[in-house]
Design an enzyme around this catalytic site. Structure first.
Site, PDB file in Angstrom:
ATOM      1  CB  CYS A  28       2.158  -5.272  -3.546  1.00 35.92           C
ATOM      2  SG  CYS A  28       1.571  -6.083  -2.047  1.00 35.92           S
ATOM      3  CG  ASN A  82       2.261   2.944   3.609  1.00 35.70           C
ATOM      4  OD1 ASN A  82       1.545   3.911   3.825  1.00 35.70           O
ATOM      5  ND2 ASN A  82       3.448   3.050   3.048  1.00 35.70           N
ATOM      6  CB  ILE A  83       1.857   0.136   9.504  1.00 35.39           C
ATOM      7  CG1 ILE A  83       0.476   0.815   9.525  1.00 35.39           C
ATOM      8  CG2 ILE A  83       2.557   0.272  10.858  1.00 35.39           C
ATOM      9  CD1 ILE A  83      -0.559   0.084  10.374  1.00 35.39           C
ATOM     10  CD  GLU A  84       7.543   2.149   4.941  1.00 35.79           C
ATOM     11  OE1 GLU A  84       8.535   2.760   5.403  1.00 35.79           O
ATOM     12  OE2 GLU A  84       7.214   2.188   3.741  1.00 35.79           O
ATOM     13  CB  CYS A 131       0.239  -3.006   1.707  1.00 30.04           C
ATOM     14  SG  CYS A 131       1.750  -3.576   0.922  1.00 30.04           S
ATOM     15  CB  CYS A 145      -2.391  -5.955  -1.385  1.00 27.50           C
ATOM     16  SG  CYS A 145      -1.511  -5.290   0.037  1.00 27.50           S
ATOM     17  CD  GLU A 169      -2.982  -1.631  -1.295  1.00 26.57           C
ATOM     18  OE1 GLU A 169      -2.207  -1.545  -0.309  1.00 26.57           O
ATOM     19  OE2 GLU A 169      -2.612  -1.385  -2.450  1.00 26.57           O
TER      20      GLU A 169
HETATM   21  N1  THU Z   1       2.630  -0.343  -0.242  1.00 27.64           N
HETATM   22  C1  THU Z   1       1.305  -0.349   0.031  1.00 27.64           C
HETATM   23  O1  THU Z   1       0.853   0.139   1.077  1.00 27.64           O
HETATM   24  N2  THU Z   1       0.461  -0.906  -0.881  1.00 27.64           N
HETATM   25  C2  THU Z   1       0.881  -1.494  -2.036  1.00 27.64           C
HETATM   26  O2  THU Z   1       0.108  -2.196  -2.669  1.00 27.64           O
HETATM   27  C3  THU Z   1       2.250  -1.242  -2.511  1.00 27.64           C
HETATM   28  C4  THU Z   1       3.227  -0.920  -1.433  1.00 27.64           C
HETATM   29  C5  THU Z   1       3.554   0.247   0.742  1.00 27.64           C
HETATM   30  C6  THU Z   1       4.442  -0.737   1.428  1.00 27.64           C
HETATM   31  C7  THU Z   1       5.604   0.141   1.820  1.00 27.64           C
HETATM   32  O3  THU Z   1       5.286   0.768   3.051  1.00 27.64           O
HETATM   33  C8  THU Z   1       5.652   1.208   0.743  1.00 27.64           C
HETATM   34  O4  THU Z   1       4.388   1.170   0.097  1.00 27.64           O
HETATM   35  C9  THU Z   1       6.747   1.003  -0.291  1.00 27.64           C
HETATM   36  O5  THU Z   1       6.727  -0.280  -0.788  1.00 27.64           O
END
Ligand code: THU
Length: 136
Positions: free
Chosen positions: A87, A45-47, A56, A90, A58
């Site tokens: 989520c 994940n890269i915010e 996300c 994804c 995935e």
């Molecule tokens: N996140 C994912 O990488 N995959 C998911 O399917 C659920 C959420 C990440 C997004 C965000 O960076 C962090 O988890 C919290 O939501």
């Protein structure tokens, strides 16, 4: 080439999770996507400070793979501290390419919590087949 085991796929997801950029949520996610011909693409994940652009793990893995010419996938391992489930966004993106994808959910220590399929996670999904026919 021998197909990686679930545990090897989980290890690849854990390795990818080390690159997670998640200063806002502190929720680390790693993914490892297996292609039909045995290649593995990692993702994390890269915010973003403006939140919405966050990607996300995935989808990062799917985008990496598709941008390298891959379209056929057989499995994905996803790791988080609590073996969290992908989520909805994804699920939809994975359904685009691999409705029958095997989904392995594990924690960051490599313990498997659930092995399921994308069809289980996204029943009655909307996919490319719905746009196959021209309008009558
Ligand atoms: N996140 C994912 O990488 N995959 C998911 O399917 C659920 C959420 C990440 C997004 C965000 O960076 C962090 O988890 C919290 O939501």
């Amino acid at each position: 080439m021998t197909e990686p085991s679930d545990q090897q796929l989980i290890d690849a997801a854990i390795a990818a999770s080390q690159h997670a950029y998640m200063p806002y949520s502190n929720y680390r996610v790693g993914a490892a996507l297996l292609t039909a011909d045995g290649q593995v693409y990692g993702g994390c994940n890269i915010e973003s400070v403006s939140f919405t652009p966050t990607v996300c793990a995935e989808r990062a893995a799917v985008f990496k793979a598709v941008s390298e010419g891959e379209r056929a996938f057989s499995a994905i391992a996803v790791v988080t501290r609590d073996a969290g489930s992908p989520c909805g966004v994804c699920r939809q993106m994975m359904y685009e390419f691999a409705p029958d994808l095997r989904v392995i959910l594990a924690d960051l220590n490599g313990n498997v919590h659930l092995v399921t399929t994308l069809r289980e996670l996204l029943p009655h999904g909307f996919g490319p087949m719905h746009l196959d026919e021209s309008e009558s």
